[in-house]
Design an enzyme around this catalytic site. Structure first.
Site, PDB file in Angstrom:
ATOM      1  N   ILE A 179      76.768 -12.488   3.431  1.00  0.00           N
ATOM      2  CA  ILE A 179      75.430 -12.180   2.948  1.00  0.00           C
ATOM      3  C   ILE A 179      74.458 -13.221   3.495  1.00  0.00           C
ATOM      4  O   ILE A 179      74.677 -14.421   3.338  1.00  0.00           O
ATOM      5  CB  ILE A 179      75.364 -12.192   1.411  1.00  0.00           C
ATOM      6  N   GLU A 207      72.509  -8.529   2.770  1.00  0.00           N
ATOM      7  CA  GLU A 207      71.314  -9.362   2.730  1.00  0.00           C
ATOM      8  C   GLU A 207      70.793  -9.527   1.305  1.00  0.00           C
ATOM      9  O   GLU A 207      71.096  -8.743   0.425  1.00  0.00           O
ATOM     10  CB  GLU A 207      70.213  -8.759   3.599  1.00  0.00           C
ATOM     11  N   GLY A 218      71.447  -3.108  -2.217  1.00  0.00           N
ATOM     12  CA  GLY A 218      71.508  -4.025  -1.079  1.00  0.00           C
ATOM     13  C   GLY A 218      72.688  -4.959  -1.231  1.00  0.00           C
ATOM     14  O   GLY A 218      73.736  -4.581  -1.761  1.00  0.00           O
ATOM     15  N   GLU A 219      72.549  -6.175  -0.735  1.00  0.00           N
ATOM     16  CA  GLU A 219      73.552  -7.252  -0.775  1.00  0.00           C
ATOM     17  C   GLU A 219      74.921  -6.830  -0.265  1.00  0.00           C
ATOM     18  O   GLU A 219      75.948  -7.395  -0.641  1.00  0.00           O
ATOM     19  CB  GLU A 219      73.664  -7.854  -2.178  1.00  0.00           C
ATOM     20  N   GLY A 220      74.958  -5.813   0.595  1.00  0.00           N
ATOM     21  CA  GLY A 220      76.233  -5.369   1.159  1.00  0.00           C
ATOM     22  C   GLY A 220      77.065  -4.515   0.232  1.00  0.00           C
ATOM     23  O   GLY A 220      78.220  -4.199   0.549  1.00  0.00           O
TER      24      GLY A 220
END
Length: 338
Positions: A69, A161, A303-305
């Protein structure tokens, strides 16, 4: 030591390793011997062949997946494009480091090594409605950070991210790469109202008008309207191609970063699959333009993978069935009976 430049990365894109056709063919032949009707595992069969080809080995492996991340802050937040303050980026990085985020749980569930890379959080990029988001050197440094974050021993990569304001950056980058206006690409992100989305669209339009023809080059577009975490994801995805590591793409921000490579070289994302289609409207359009069919569609928008992290389980299942199933001969089952 010479300063980094975008030309370093342009040269890396011009020399892309190709899929190992022998490994992919071996996987396809092996699949044909397994105790199931041909094609009955659908996309799982395709994923196993894809993984073998891009890992350059048969059987394919799922023993060292990696999740990275990248976190960054954005000067365009000064335009009121986000529902949350930039302090949240700092707070979420601490949460990642303590193992408390959704992606931490998914990485653990599928045995992936996890790391978070904060990128100058106390110094946001510039407000790209007024000046370029980054200097060329800063953009190149962020690309290099992503490149260096990928472990040589990784066999599957997920990049994600965290960055308040980064859906604005992703939307501006998508518009620069594929055309359209702010209204075509701006979405709610972390929860903007319709009025907030209009503010975001206006900021994107001002950036497109300001930077003009400079956005015609994909790497320059990344520099002018991107962000450090987007550039790092671009660098990591490119590194994975050179290191024979298949990649599972995450949501809108990740795919916008990946699209930089696709606009430079048509085949640059052949080693990538789309982990999911998020609820962000621009992601739907972006996947269509990238010609990527999502593995999952679960209305996720974190988000955040997280979407790609969940899709790790799909790939793990694909490789497990491919490697572990008995052949017709081994099981004593009449071939063609199923």
């Amino acid at each position: 030591m010479p300063l980094l430049s975008l030309e370093t990365f342009r040269s890396r894109i011009e020399t892309l390793p190709e899929i190992d056709k022998d490994a992919a063919s071996a996987a396809a032949r092996h699949d044909a011997t397994l105790t199931k009707p041909a094609g009955s595992l659908g996309k799982l069969e395709e994923l196993a062949v894809w993984a073998a080809g891009w890992q350059g080995q048969h059987p394919p492996s799922f023993s060292r997946p990696q999740v990275i991340i990248f976190a960054g802050n954005h000067g365009v937040c000064a335009q009121g494009v986000s529902a949350f303050p930039q302090e949240v980026t700092h707070q979420m990085v601490a949460n990642f480091e303590q193992g408390g985020a959704a992606i931490n749980q998914l990485a653990t569930a599928f045995g992936a090594r996890f790391s978070v890379v904060p990128m100058d959080l106390d110094t946001p990029t510039e407000d790209f409605t007024l000046v370029p988001a980054m200097t060329e050197e800063a953009c190149a440094q962020a690309l290099e950070t992503g490149w260096n974050a990928v472990d040589d021993t990784t066999d599957t990569l997920v990049v994600g991210e965290m960055g308040i304001g980064n859906t604005t950056s992703a939307a501006a980058l998508a518009a620069a790469l594929f055309g359209g206006t702010g209204a075509d690409w701006a979405g709610p992100g972390t929860g903007l109202s319709p009025e907030g989305i209009n503010v975001k669209a206006g900021a994107i339009d001002r950036a497109l008008a300001l930077h003009g023809d400079k956005l015609a080059d994909p790497l320059a577009a990344l520099q002018h309207v991107g962000g450090r975490e987007l550039a790092a994801m671009t660098g990591a995805i490119l590194a994975a191609r050179h290191k024979q590591i298949p990649v599972i793409l995450d949501g809108f921000v990740c795919c916008a970063a990946a699209a930089v490579l696709a606009r430079l070289q048509d085949t640059a994302l052949d080693h990538c699959v789309a982990g999911h289609m998020s609820a962000e409207p621009g992601h739907v359009r972006l996947l269509q333009l990238l010609k990527k069919e999502p593995l999952l569609t679960l209305r996720m928008r974190l988000g955040e993978g997280s979407g790609a992290g969940l899709a790790l389980g799909i790939l793990k299942g694909a490789i497990a069935t491919h490697n572990g199933m008995a052949s017709f001969a081994d099981a004593g089952v009449t071939e063609g009976a199923l």
